[in-house]
Scaffold this motif. Structure first.
Motif, short mmCIF file in Angstrom:
data_model
loop_
_atom_site.label_atom_id
_atom_site.label_comp_id
_atom_site.label_asym_id
_atom_site.label_seq_id
_atom_site.Cartn_x
_atom_site.Cartn_y
_atom_site.Cartn_z
N ARG A 87 66.50 16.38 16.97
CA ARG A 87 67.79 16.59 17.64
C ARG A 87 67.64 17.76 18.61
NH1 ARG A 87 71.93 18.53 18.93
NH2 ARG A 87 71.46 20.59 18.15
N TRP A 88 67.99 17.50 19.88
CA TRP A 88 67.82 18.50 20.92
C TRP A 88 69.18 18.95 21.44
CZ3 TRP A 88 62.85 19.98 21.67
CH2 TRP A 88 61.85 19.10 21.23
N ASN A 89 69.34 20.26 21.61
CA ASN A 89 70.49 20.78 22.34
C ASN A 89 70.29 20.46 23.81
OD1 ASN A 89 71.73 22.07 20.06
ND2 ASN A 89 70.25 23.73 20.24
N LYS A 90 71.27 19.82 24.42
CA LYS A 90 71.16 19.43 25.83
C LYS A 90 71.88 20.46 26.70
CE LYS A 90 69.69 15.07 24.83
NZ LYS A 90 68.60 14.28 25.39
N LEU A 91 71.21 20.86 27.77
CA LEU A 91 71.78 21.87 28.65
C LEU A 91 71.28 21.62 30.07
CD1 LEU A 91 73.61 24.39 28.32
CD2 LEU A 91 71.53 25.76 28.24
N THR A 92 72.15 21.87 31.05
CA THR A 92 71.78 21.74 32.46
C THR A 92 71.56 23.12 33.05
OG1 THR A 92 73.18 19.76 32.61
CG2 THR A 92 72.45 20.76 34.68
N LEU A 93 70.44 23.30 33.73
CA LEU A 93 70.12 24.60 34.33
C LEU A 93 70.75 24.76 35.70
CD1 LEU A 93 66.31 24.82 33.44
CD2 LEU A 93 68.27 25.67 32.13
N ALA A 94 70.88 23.66 36.43
CA ALA A 94 71.46 23.70 37.77
C ALA A 94 72.17 22.38 38.03
CB ALA A 94 70.38 23.94 38.82
N HIS A 95 73.21 22.42 38.81
CA HIS A 95 73.93 21.20 39.16
C HIS A 95 73.27 20.56 40.37
CE1 HIS A 95 76.95 18.56 40.93
NE2 HIS A 95 77.55 18.55 39.74
N GLY A 96 72.97 19.26 40.26
CA GLY A 96 72.39 18.56 41.39
C GLY A 96 70.90 18.78 41.52
N CYS A 97 70.37 18.41 42.68
CA CYS A 97 68.93 18.49 42.94
C CYS A 97 68.67 19.38 44.15
CB CYS A 97 68.37 17.09 43.19
SG CYS A 97 66.59 17.08 43.58
N TYR A 98 67.75 20.32 44.00
CA TYR A 98 67.46 21.24 45.10
C TYR A 98 66.66 20.55 46.21
CZ TYR A 98 62.74 21.62 43.10
OH TYR A 98 61.48 21.34 42.63
N TRP A 99 66.01 19.42 45.93
CA TRP A 99 65.21 18.71 46.92
C TRP A 99 66.05 17.68 47.67
CZ3 TRP A 99 61.07 19.27 49.65
CH2 TRP A 99 60.44 18.17 50.26
N LYS A 100 66.69 16.79 46.97
CA LYS A 100 67.62 15.76 47.46
C LYS A 100 67.17 15.08 48.76
CE LYS A 100 70.80 19.43 49.00
NZ LYS A 100 72.08 20.08 48.71
N LYS A 101 65.91 14.66 48.79
CA LYS A 101 65.40 13.95 49.96
C LYS A 101 64.77 12.60 49.63
CE LYS A 101 64.27 18.19 52.56
NZ LYS A 101 63.16 18.96 53.20
#
Length: 559
Positions: free
Chosen positions: A357-371
């Motif tokens: 069982r893993w605690n889920k967490l987001t470090l940043a919203h979206g993608c810094y590359w987005k290409k």
């Protein structure tokens, strides 16, 4: 106002899907009474119990009572060893919940469980017999071996349900074909109104219990994948029948990608509001409407039905909740000790997905590359990039450890930013916060020996990333921003620091030749042989409608 948040069946059964945890934490931080439950897990635990198997047996004997009826192989085996399944199922579930670890010794003998068709996979490894799985687990891997055998046993039972009772049922998906690229709502509506299967009955009864237990004024359903759609609408149908005053909101990843051009008004016979992209502000805006009916209604990225027509409403003056203000996810209300740790495949990355069982967490919203040309770069969940400070992130990590007692973390970013990972690793080490973590990355040159060593020191155990095609020509067309040589260097750095590397790969990309596919296979073989990657997964390329390739089929020619 009481709000119930659900992820409908089916999803992973080893750890909660994070959407309800995020939204529950956010809504509670705003003063709302928010509750959450995991019907997928509860359905599985009800079906795969002694009483559940007894129900399954009755259904099978009723369905296949005629001698002229063709009986699937999985069902034949189950009915032959019915008593063995009835006597072992509760123990196996407790073992997979880590409640009875000593049962591993008996399971590992391969004389305890009835071995059905799924156990043939052991023959592919040439490891059958009482000394079996030696190649995979070694002499001391009793626990791992038993987990794998118990997982195959459960998979056999899933096949029994799918083949003999409900063809829509699988372990991680439910009725997926009814929603995946469906041209109309008719097949789903027909399924919802057909004679309920045993699984349907279980879900209907579970929904009824939620209505009695939580008495919600608002039901929020998150639908991350096509395999959650049928379950969502079945739950909504039961709510409409038994609790018509409850407002029902639908959102999630599937909705964000597949329902952006929604036109079918029949959908709103089941659902009251459908929201797109991040759910915090759209739901908050709806709750404000419900709480203050005397005021003019306002909406953000929300579909409603008016005069039997689907209308999209979005007030441009309303803005999303900043990433830093989205609150801390909470798992309160979810039965964390009841999730099942499965080892269905021997692939090491698949094990991280399905075991523990893993605690889920987001470090940043979206993608810094987005290409990337094949990605939904125009959609909010990719396009809007916001970062959080390392201090803020480690504060969240410590809060989740305190709540769950678990120190394993899966950072679920589209592509975790190298700068954020460096700052996070430094903060974890500085504050002596000991965790094990893994995440998705881009194989870019920032991941040098210094950074990968720092990540390993902070607890990083694995990374996954898109190598995609292992061809510089195609990587350039994809606008991946990496080369094959660069990927080799980066993956070598990770592996040298004891961090497992999983590569996503695809075939059938526009203009890819047969020879390029063969060359890609050989480059991947070389990466395995040199110890740069330890896991990989190939899939056939398919264009998503919101990607540059999907929007402009001639994109490849233009680039």
């Amino acid at each position: 106002m009481r709000i119930l948040l659900l992820t409908p069946p089916m999803t992973q059964v080893n750890t909660p899907y994070p959407a309800t945890a995020y939204l529950t934490g956010f809504l509670r931080s705003r003063g709302f009474q928010a509750f959450q439950a995991d019907p997928a897990l509860e359905i599985v635990l009800q079906l795969f119990s002694r009483s559940g198997l007894e129900d399954i047996s009755k259904e099978l004997k009723k369905t296949f009572s005629s001698q002229s009826t063709t009986v699937p192989e999985s069902v034949i085996h189950y009915l032959k060893f019915e008593e063995d399944y009835l006597s072992t199922i509760n123990g196996v579930i407790k073992f997979l919940q880590n409640e009875d670890p000593t049962l591993a010794y008996r399971i590992a003998t391969q004389n305890y469980l009835p071995e059905g068709p799924r156990f043939r996979s052991l023959q592919d490894l040439n490891v059958t017999g009482n000394d079996g799985l030696q190649w995979a687990f070694g002499a001391l891997g009793v626990q791992d071996k038993a987990q794998h055998l118990a997982s195959l046993y459960i998979d056999d039972l899933v096949d029994v349900v799918k083949d003999g009772i409900d063809s829509r049922f699988t372990f991680s998906r439910y009725g997926e074909k009814l929603a995946a690229s469906a041209p109309s709502f008719t097949p789903l509506e027909k399924a919802l109104n057909s004679t309920p299967t045993l699984v349907d009955q279980y879900l209907d009864n579970l929904t009824t219990s939620y209505i009695k237990q939580f008495a919600p004024d608002v039901l929020a359903l998150t639908v991350p994948f096509p395999g959650n759609v049928y379950g969502a609408f079945r739950i909504a149908k039961q709510f409409k029948r038994l609790s018509p005053h409850t407002k029902i909101i639908l959102g999630g990843g599937y909705v964000n990608t597949e329902l952006r051009s929604l036109k079918e008004p029949k959908v709103f016979d089941y659902i009251d509001f459908i929201t797109l992209d991040d759910g915090e502000r759209p739901i908050l805006t709806l709750l404000e409407n419900f709480s203050h009916p005397e005021k003019p209604e306002r909406y953000l990225r929300t579909f409603v039905r008016e005069n039997n027509t689907v209308v999209f409403k979005s007030d441009p003056s309303i803005h999303d909740i900043p990433f830093m203000e989205a609150g801390v996810p909470t798992y309160d209300g979810l039965p964390l000790k009841k999730y099942l740790s499965l080892v269905e495949l021997l692939n090491p990355m698949h094990r991280l997905w399905s075991d523990g069982r893993w605690n889920k967490l987001t470090l940043a919203h979206g993608c810094y590359w987005k290409k990337c040309s094949f990605c939904d770069t125009s959609l909010d969940y990719i396009h809007r990039y916001e970062v959080a400070s390392a201090t803020h992130l480690v504060d969240k990590i410590e809060q989740l450890i305190k709540e769950t007692g678990q120190t394993g973390f899966h950072f679920v970013d589209e592509a975790a930013p190298p700068k954020t990972l460096k700052a996070l690793a430094q903060e974890l080490i500085k504050r002596k916060v000991n965790i094990s973590w893994w995440t998705n990355i881009r194989f870019e040159k920032a991941f040098d020996p210094e950074l990968t060593q720092l990540m390993a020191q902070s607890g990083c155990i694995a990374v996954s990333g898109g190598l995609e095609v292992a061809s510089d020509r195609l990587l350039k067309l994809m606008q991946k921003g990496v080369t094959v040589e660069q990927v080799a260097k980066v993956t070598h750095c990770f592996s040298q620091n004891g961090i497992m590397v999983h590569a996503y790969l695809m075939y059938g990309f526009p203009s890819q030749t047969t020879q390029e596919t063969i060359d890609s296979l050989d480059r991947v073989r070389q990466l395995f042989a040199s110890g740069c990657i330890q896991s990989g997964f190939w899939h056939q390329f398919s264009a998503t409608v919101h990607s540059p390739v999907g929007k402009i089929p001639s994109f490849m020619e233009l680039n």
